[in-house]
Scaffold this active site. Sequence first.
Site, short mmCIF file in Angstrom:
data_model
loop_
_atom_site.label_atom_id
_atom_site.label_comp_id
_atom_site.label_asym_id
_atom_site.label_seq_id
_atom_site.Cartn_x
_atom_site.Cartn_y
_atom_site.Cartn_z
N THR A 39 5.90 0.58 2.35
CA THR A 39 6.94 1.38 2.99
C THR A 39 6.26 2.33 3.96
OG1 THR A 39 8.40 1.25 1.07
CG2 THR A 39 8.79 3.04 2.63
N LYS A 73 7.50 11.21 0.37
CA LYS A 73 6.82 10.54 1.49
C LYS A 73 7.79 9.71 2.30
CE LYS A 73 5.10 6.61 1.16
NZ LYS A 73 5.47 5.20 1.50
N LYS A 105 14.10 -0.13 5.45
CA LYS A 105 13.66 0.40 4.16
C LYS A 105 13.77 1.92 4.10
CE LYS A 105 12.04 0.93 0.12
NZ LYS A 105 10.71 0.61 -0.37
N LEU A 112 0.82 -1.21 0.00
CA LEU A 112 0.00 0.00 0.00
C LEU A 112 0.86 1.26 0.00
CD1 LEU A 112 -2.41 -1.49 2.65
CD2 LEU A 112 -2.94 -1.16 0.22
N PRO A 113 0.28 2.41 -0.40
CA PRO A 113 1.08 3.62 -0.59
C PRO A 113 1.63 4.27 0.67
CG PRO A 113 -0.96 3.72 -1.86
CD PRO A 113 -1.09 2.57 -0.91
#
Length: 342
Positions: A129, A289, A214, A96-97
């Site tokens: 992430t 982001k 990450k 997912l974003p």
Amino acid sequence: MARFGWRVGSKVQRWGRSFFRGFSSASIPSQLENVGFIGLGNMGSHMARNLITAGYKVTVHDINENSMKKFSDDGIPTKQSPLEVSESSDVVITMLPSSSHVLEVYNGTNGLLGGGSHLGPWLYIDSSTVDPQTSRKISTAISRCHLKENKGYVENPLILDAPVSGGVPAAEAAKLTFMVGGLEEAYLAAKPLLLSMGKRAIYCGGAGNGSAAKICNNMAMAISMLGVSEAFALGQNLGIKASTLTDIFNCSSARCWSSDTYNPVPGVMEGVPSSRNYDGGFTSKLMAKDLDLAMASASGVGFKCPMGSEALEIYRKLCGDCCELKDFSCVFRHYYAGKDEE
């Protein structure tokens, strides 16, 4: 301390430690056979396809009906909510974003945990992430739940945070690298599943450590891309062709992923976003982001990241200049005003 209830020395631990050495679609263990996949974007759609190719029985969901239609047209079962996905799955993977999307998919109405404290799937893998705090929050929520049915090989549902590196090309080619946090035995058991979507999986420690790895990786990637782009732009202003400078970088101390695999200068390398007007890659919006997540995490532990902070400001500016949907390597053209090579 959360009690995961993994039976050390049991059948599943032995399976987890040995099975990942090699597998085919004919030898997928029943514990991993039915996979729910939520999030069919640029990355997730390829990951789900690779699972299908490997022989897993995959059910998918996305809020984008067009994305789901591409799978339903190929005969792949689709569901209208995360909760519906969980009802037919042994394992659920989310891609997912953002953190808010992850929290909504797990905790929202008709979310994965919307059916109460007794869950059907025994394993959840979040490859989004997100910040480590979100991963740990979801892990805590999962650890308080129970399984609807006695599985025999695990007592309570488990979750791994397993974000990826490699971008869309690696997702398509099943060459992703997974950075995994959570219970080590769960990681070992899930490894054959991960390696059907990637070339390598690296265990990073407890819950949230995969997410921490990450955001550190992506911060380094952003800084590297800025440095390479700046050097190419300077070289062009000094009269050196980017193709020549690329040859020099790639056989000397400046060599890095941003120069030899994902070159940001148009016309230098085929098959990368810079060769197609910076379309179809990892967007500047997502890079901003991820840098924001890294800076927030750094602030949370009182650590200063001057280069990371500067990178965040540059990518915020790119997004403000209408480049948010362009690949993050567009920083070469749109920030450093580089000119195309012939």
